[in-house]
Scaffold this motif. Sequence first.
Motif, PDB file in Angstrom:
ATOM      1  N   SER A 111       0.838  -1.200   0.000  1.00 24.55           N
ATOM      2  CA  SER A 111       0.000   0.000   0.000  1.00 24.55           C
ATOM      3  C   SER A 111       0.870   1.247   0.000  1.00 24.55           C
ATOM      4  O   SER A 111       1.978   1.239   0.547  1.00 24.55           O
ATOM      5  CB  SER A 111      -0.896   0.016   1.230  1.00 24.55           C
ATOM      6  OG  SER A 111      -1.749  -1.093   1.222  1.00 24.55           O
ATOM      7  N   GLN A 112       0.354   2.326  -0.626  1.00 30.71           N
ATOM      8  CA  GLN A 112       1.081   3.584  -0.691  1.00 30.71           C
ATOM      9  C   GLN A 112       0.135   4.728  -0.393  1.00 30.71           C
ATOM     10  O   GLN A 112      -1.043   4.672  -0.755  1.00 30.71           O
ATOM     11  CB  GLN A 112       1.594   3.844  -2.110  1.00 30.71           C
ATOM     12  CG  GLN A 112       2.747   3.056  -2.572  1.00 30.71           C
ATOM     13  CD  GLN A 112       3.138   3.523  -3.968  1.00 30.71           C
ATOM     14  OE1 GLN A 112       2.313   3.595  -4.853  1.00 30.71           O
ATOM     15  NE2 GLN A 112       4.411   3.833  -4.142  1.00 30.71           N
ATOM     16  N   LEU A 113       0.645   5.773   0.197  1.00 34.45           N
ATOM     17  CA  LEU A 113      -0.088   7.018   0.355  1.00 34.45           C
ATOM     18  C   LEU A 113       0.748   8.082  -0.341  1.00 34.45           C
ATOM     19  O   LEU A 113       1.860   8.385   0.082  1.00 34.45           O
ATOM     20  CB  LEU A 113      -0.298   7.367   1.837  1.00 34.45           C
ATOM     21  CG  LEU A 113      -1.057   8.658   2.091  1.00 34.45           C
ATOM     22  CD1 LEU A 113      -2.469   8.564   1.533  1.00 34.45           C
ATOM     23  CD2 LEU A 113      -1.107   8.960   3.575  1.00 34.45           C
ATOM     24  N   CYS A 114       0.208   8.634  -1.430  1.00 34.32           N
ATOM     25  CA  CYS A 114       0.937   9.640  -2.205  1.00 34.32           C
ATOM     26  C   CYS A 114       0.495  11.019  -1.748  1.00 34.32           C
ATOM     27  O   CYS A 114      -0.689  11.359  -1.834  1.00 34.32           O
ATOM     28  CB  CYS A 114       0.655   9.463  -3.696  1.00 34.32           C
ATOM     29  SG  CYS A 114       1.143   7.844  -4.302  1.00 34.32           S
ATOM     30  N   ILE A 115       1.447  11.811  -1.273  1.00 35.27           N
ATOM     31  CA  ILE A 115       1.170  13.144  -0.733  1.00 35.27           C
ATOM     32  C   ILE A 115       1.882  14.161  -1.614  1.00 35.27           C
ATOM     33  O   ILE A 115       3.093  14.080  -1.815  1.00 35.27           O
ATOM     34  CB  ILE A 115       1.675  13.249   0.720  1.00 35.27           C
ATOM     35  CG1 ILE A 115       1.020  12.161   1.574  1.00 35.27           C
ATOM     36  CG2 ILE A 115       1.412  14.624   1.278  1.00 35.27           C
ATOM     37  CD1 ILE A 115       1.618  12.018   2.949  1.00 35.27           C
TER      38      ILE A 115
END
Length: 167
Positions: free
Chosen positions: A108-112
């Motif tokens: 999983s990734q959270l792109c900010i």
Amino acid sequence: MTKRQRAKLYQEIPEDYLELPMDTGKKKHLTQEEEQLRKSEVARKRKNQSIQRAEKDKADTINRLLKKQASKSKKIIDETEEKESAHEKLKRLEDPHRLRYISTSKGSQLCIPAVFNMEQIFGQHTKPQVKAIPQCQVQGCSNHRKYTTKKSGKSVCSLEHYKVVEA
């Protein structure tokens, strides 16, 4: 018994009553002219219906063919545009202030986006307070609590201490 029923029973026909015709269920016999007129009317209606049906089929066919041409021409227009990958198209259409969460089989990734900092998204980072693990309340024992006694609610570390406190 009614007057009419008594009169009918004794074959007395009073003059103030009218007799209803009894041939209402029979088919009306038409003259030759009336029969020909009816047949020509039915044939005319049938012909009009067949013409209307043919016109409707023709209009449906034309509409169907035109719709197919429109969809084909749209595909041709799409093919003539510059080819860009899905990733490039996504980048072009993407809102620069949008957070993205991506979950795949790899992880999983959270792109900010760079316009945000960590405090703006997650708030002030504070270390969680660690609760001290209660210890056994029997005098002279410094082990960690495993049980709580039922009657007094004291913390104990073993079954032996439990029995001591409950006794």
